[in-house]
Design a protein around this motif. Structure first.
Motif, PDB file in Angstrom:
ATOM      1  N   GLN A  47       0.822  -1.109   0.088  1.00 42.68           N
ATOM      2  CA  GLN A  47       0.271  -0.141  -0.016  1.00 42.68           C
ATOM      3  C   GLN A  47       0.749   1.349   0.199  1.00 42.68           C
ATOM      4  OE1 GLN A  47      -2.532  -0.333   3.326  1.00 42.68           O
ATOM      5  NE2 GLN A  47      -4.261  -1.427   2.333  1.00 42.68           N
ATOM      6  N   GLN A  48       2.094   1.310   0.191  1.00 44.18           N
ATOM      7  CA  GLN A  48       2.972   2.110   0.148  1.00 44.18           C
ATOM      8  C   GLN A  48       3.377   2.752  -1.091  1.00 44.18           C
ATOM      9  OE1 GLN A  48       6.247   1.892   2.927  1.00 44.18           O
ATOM     10  NE2 GLN A  48       4.935   0.568   4.364  1.00 44.18           N
ATOM     11  N   GLU A  49       3.423   4.144  -1.378  1.00 44.05           N
ATOM     12  CA  GLU A  49       3.688   4.748  -2.621  1.00 44.05           C
ATOM     13  C   GLU A  49       5.037   4.170  -3.381  1.00 44.05           C
ATOM     14  OE1 GLU A  49       3.186   7.710  -5.379  1.00 44.05           O
ATOM     15  OE2 GLU A  49       2.018   7.110  -3.865  1.00 44.05           O
ATOM     16  N   ALA A  50       6.025   3.996  -2.827  1.00 44.11           N
ATOM     17  CA  ALA A  50       7.222   3.354  -3.520  1.00 44.11           C
ATOM     18  C   ALA A  50       6.567   1.880  -4.174  1.00 44.11           C
ATOM     19  CB  ALA A  50       8.306   2.929  -2.606  1.00 44.11           C
ATOM     20  N   TYR A  51       5.946   1.180  -3.537  1.00 47.65           N
ATOM     21  CA  TYR A  51       5.538  -0.222  -4.268  1.00 47.65           C
ATOM     22  C   TYR A  51       4.118  -0.112  -4.741  1.00 47.65           C
ATOM     23  CZ  TYR A  51       9.540  -1.062  -1.385  1.00 47.65           C
ATOM     24  OH  TYR A  51      11.084  -0.977  -0.835  1.00 47.65           O
ATOM     25  N   LYS A  52       3.503   0.595  -5.149  1.00 44.86           N
ATOM     26  CA  LYS A  52       2.172   0.742  -5.533  1.00 44.86           C
ATOM     27  C   LYS A  52       1.786   0.049  -6.841  1.00 44.86           C
ATOM     28  CE  LYS A  52       2.049   5.486  -7.699  1.00 44.86           C
ATOM     29  NZ  LYS A  52       1.574   6.883  -7.442  1.00 44.86           N
ATOM     30  N   ASN A  53       2.911   0.119  -7.604  1.00 40.39           N
ATOM     31  CA  ASN A  53       2.799  -0.562  -9.022  1.00 40.39           C
ATOM     32  C   ASN A  53       3.408  -2.213  -9.033  1.00 40.39           C
ATOM     33  OD1 ASN A  53       1.669   1.610 -10.337  1.00 40.39           O
ATOM     34  ND2 ASN A  53       3.739   2.659 -10.532  1.00 40.39           N
ATOM     35  N   CYS A  54       3.880  -2.491  -8.030  1.00 41.26           N
ATOM     36  CA  CYS A  54       4.279  -3.725  -7.906  1.00 41.26           C
ATOM     37  C   CYS A  54       2.986  -5.165  -7.809  1.00 41.26           C
ATOM     38  CB  CYS A  54       5.339  -4.028  -6.647  1.00 41.26           C
ATOM     39  SG  CYS A  54       6.689  -3.052  -6.545  1.00 41.26           S
ATOM     40  N   LEU A  55       3.446  -6.160  -8.096  1.00 40.70           N
ATOM     41  CA  LEU A  55       2.609  -7.063  -8.376  1.00 40.70           C
ATOM     42  C   LEU A  55       2.190  -7.774  -6.728  1.00 40.70           C
ATOM     43  CD1 LEU A  55       1.089  -8.811 -10.433  1.00 40.70           C
ATOM     44  CD2 LEU A  55       3.122 -10.554 -10.522  1.00 40.70           C
ATOM     45  N   THR A  56       0.988  -8.297  -6.514  1.00 41.50           N
ATOM     46  CA  THR A  56       0.635  -8.819  -5.426  1.00 41.50           C
ATOM     47  C   THR A  56      -0.049 -10.302  -5.691  1.00 41.50           C
ATOM     48  OG1 THR A  56      -1.793  -7.936  -5.305  1.00 41.50           O
ATOM     49  CG2 THR A  56       0.132  -6.619  -4.116  1.00 41.50           C
ATOM     50  N   ALA A  57       0.053 -10.964  -4.381  1.00 46.69           N
ATOM     51  CA  ALA A  57      -0.573 -12.255  -4.689  1.00 46.69           C
ATOM     52  C   ALA A  57      -1.974 -12.090  -4.502  1.00 46.69           C
ATOM     53  CB  ALA A  57       0.038 -13.235  -3.852  1.00 46.69           C
ATOM     54  N   GLY A  58      -2.801 -11.236  -5.215  1.00 46.99           N
ATOM     55  CA  GLY A  58      -4.264 -11.170  -4.820  1.00 46.99           C
ATOM     56  C   GLY A  58      -4.446 -10.329  -3.782  1.00 46.99           C
ATOM     57  N   ASP A  59      -5.628 -10.418  -2.947  1.00 50.37           N
ATOM     58  CA  ASP A  59      -5.823  -9.618  -1.847  1.00 50.37           C
ATOM     59  C   ASP A  59      -4.769 -10.209  -0.805  1.00 50.37           C
ATOM     60  OD1 ASP A  59      -7.850  -8.495  -3.142  1.00 50.37           O
ATOM     61  OD2 ASP A  59      -9.371  -9.791  -2.441  1.00 50.37           O
ATOM     62  N   LEU A  60      -4.395  -8.973   0.046  1.00 48.64           N
ATOM     63  CA  LEU A  60      -3.311  -9.239   1.219  1.00 48.64           C
ATOM     64  C   LEU A  60      -4.151  -8.773   2.450  1.00 48.64           C
ATOM     65  CD1 LEU A  60      -0.001  -8.278  -0.334  1.00 48.64           C
ATOM     66  CD2 LEU A  60      -1.381 -10.277  -0.450  1.00 48.64           C
ATOM     67  N   ASN A  61      -5.285  -9.419   2.842  1.00 51.89           N
ATOM     68  CA  ASN A  61      -6.270  -8.973   3.748  1.00 51.89           C
ATOM     69  C   ASN A  61      -5.781  -9.098   5.222  1.00 51.89           C
ATOM     70  OD1 ASN A  61      -8.243  -8.530   2.141  1.00 51.89           O
ATOM     71  ND2 ASN A  61      -8.867 -10.517   2.210  1.00 51.89           N
ATOM     72  N   VAL A  62      -4.880 -10.314   5.494  1.00 49.35           N
ATOM     73  CA  VAL A  62      -4.201 -10.196   6.924  1.00 49.35           C
ATOM     74  C   VAL A  62      -3.078  -9.241   6.935  1.00 49.35           C
ATOM     75  CG1 VAL A  62      -2.799 -11.852   8.221  1.00 49.35           C
ATOM     76  CG2 VAL A  62      -4.577 -12.802   6.724  1.00 49.35           C
ATOM     77  N   SER A  63      -2.237  -8.822   5.961  1.00 52.99           N
ATOM     78  CA  SER A  63      -1.335  -7.953   6.095  1.00 52.99           C
ATOM     79  C   SER A  63      -2.208  -6.595   6.600  1.00 52.99           C
ATOM     80  CB  SER A  63      -0.578  -7.522   4.872  1.00 52.99           C
ATOM     81  OG  SER A  63       0.349  -9.062   4.943  1.00 52.99           O
ATOM     82  N   GLU A  64      -3.142  -6.327   5.707  1.00 56.63           N
ATOM     83  CA  GLU A  64      -3.835  -5.170   6.061  1.00 56.63           C
ATOM     84  C   GLU A  64      -4.449  -5.061   7.434  1.00 56.63           C
ATOM     85  OE1 GLU A  64      -6.305  -4.423   2.714  1.00 56.63           O
ATOM     86  OE2 GLU A  64      -4.812  -4.810   1.277  1.00 56.63           O
ATOM     87  N   ASP A  65      -4.981  -5.952   7.884  1.00 52.64           N
ATOM     88  CA  ASP A  65      -5.793  -5.995   9.174  1.00 52.64           C
ATOM     89  C   ASP A  65      -4.792  -5.947  10.249  1.00 52.64           C
ATOM     90  OD1 ASP A  65      -7.763  -6.627  11.116  1.00 52.64           O
ATOM     91  OD2 ASP A  65      -6.897  -8.376  11.508  1.00 52.64           O
TER      92      ASP A  65
END
Length: 381
Positions: free
Chosen positions: A337-355
């Motif tokens: 979610q940080q500006e430096a990495y906003k265009n990077c690939l994710t493994a779908g939703d990362l709900n646990v990290s966000e919580d």
């Protein structure tokens, strides 16, 4: 929203989040003498203490090679350079960690792919890793490696992650910046994966009085490459450059300090384990307490609670501070979610990290935390 009533406790003297002063008081004469020896022989870069430290570190964790370097971030980068990663390569790592881990991947032109973590250990979720590998392939990237981060001192579950890596022809770089001193099912941190990187930043489990880092590996060829890379890519000597490298040497004074700290390191780990158990015994009804995997030990770089949903974390921190109790939040925003990495690939939703980022709270922890301080912290909470 949960409300919190102010405790009518008489504040103790200010409790230290990590008590480096008490540690220094314990070994100050030995530290002074160690620094004096370096000043006397004058070999400030790659002096004899560096070699002695590398030998003792390797013996401590059961690795064949220990290659010291300037800091923990360089330790990660040196391994990635030795593995030859670059544009078009994907490296998988958790989003719930510090920026140093994806930073070095991006600096070398590769793609950091962010993976979710498990809600109990805070370490890499193997199912999310599988999704990340698939997402990388769909984007046309070449999966190359995985960097599980042993967060807060707890080793990742390598018995589950290693088969996934093997099936997908991925190397494993263990990010042990917070876990050096811990163990995983009879194996000490430093002897796992293809290589292990750690940090000697002052607040780490084994810290110096400046910056420092180390890479551990059992691979002879990688060790030779790492030793070359840390000194500008040298060959037979520093004026024979066989590859593009960096300047990342641990200075001799820091090595001398670490040699003295290593002598008391195991004792400090035992105290932290005792304090962590005291916290957990008293706080299980208040919040979700840290989980340590069976047959594993944590280095307890941090003692981190997951607060109940709806808790006003900021208000709680303020009230604890008024009682002389420092706290910290690692980490208030996941990396994806940080500006430096906003265009990077994710493994779908990362709900646990966000919580977790909205609910974690770390309490004071060191090898010099006292029983009465733990009781006071618990009472105020």
């Amino acid at each position: 929203m949960k409300t919190m009533q102010k405790q009518a406790e008489t504040p103790m003297k200010q409790i230290q989040f990590i008590d480096l002063k008490a540690q220094q008081d314990r070994i100050r004469p030995q530290i002074d003498e160690a620094i004096k020896r370096v000043l006397d022989h004058g070999k400030y870069i790659m002096g004899p203490e560096v070699k002695a430290l590398e030998e003792k570190l390797a013996k401590f964790c059961g690795a064949k090679h220990a290659i010291t370097c300037a800091n923990g971030t360089d330790a990660l980068q040196l391994v990635l350079m030795a593995q030859g990663i670059g544009p078009g390569d994907a490296v998988f790592l958790p989003s719930f960690t510090f920026t140093a881990t994806p930073e070095v991947v991006a600096l070398l032109g590769a793609e950091p792919v962010f993976v979710d973590v498990l809600p109990d250990t805070f370490n890499m979720d193997p199912d999310s890793l599988q999704k990340g590998i698939q997402a990388a392939r769909e984007k046309g990237l070449t999966p190359r490696g995985v960097i599980p981060v042993d967060i807060f001192g707890q080793p990742a579950d390598y018995d589950i992650l290693e088969p996934i890596a093997q099936e997908n022809d991925l190397w494993i770089l263990c990010d042990a910046a917070q876990s050096f001193g811990g163990s995983y099912k009879g194996r000490k941190i430093g002897s796992l994966g293809d290589a292990t990187a750690t940090s000697f930043f002052p607040a780490k489990p084994l810290g110096c009085y400046g910056d420092g880092g180390c890479v551990f590996t059992n691979d002879d060829k990688m060790a030779d490459t790492l030793r070359s890379l840390r000194v500008h890519g040298k060959g037979t000597d520093k004026y024979d450059n066989v590859r593009i490298g960096v300047n990342s040497r641990l200075d001799t004074i820091q090595a001398a300090i670490l040699l003295e700290k290593l002598k008391i390191f195991q004792d400090e780990l035992e105290v932290k384990k005792k304090m962590a158990n005291a916290y957990s015994t008293s706080l299980t009804d208040f919040a979700e307490t840290p989980v340590v995997l069976e047959n594993c030990t944590s280095a307890w770089a941090q003692y981190t609670l997951v607060l109940p949903e709806g808790t006003d974390r900021g208000a709680l921190q303020t009230q604890l501070k008024e009682q002389g109790i420092p706290t910290a939040v690692y980490y208030p925003m996941p990396l994806h979610q940080q500006e430096a990495y906003k265009n990077c690939l994710t493994a779908g939703d990362l709900n646990v990290s966000e919580d977790l980022s909205t609910r974690v709270l770390s309490l004071p922890m060191s090898g010099y935390l006292k029983d009465d301080e733990v009781r006071y912290i618990v009472k105020c909470l």
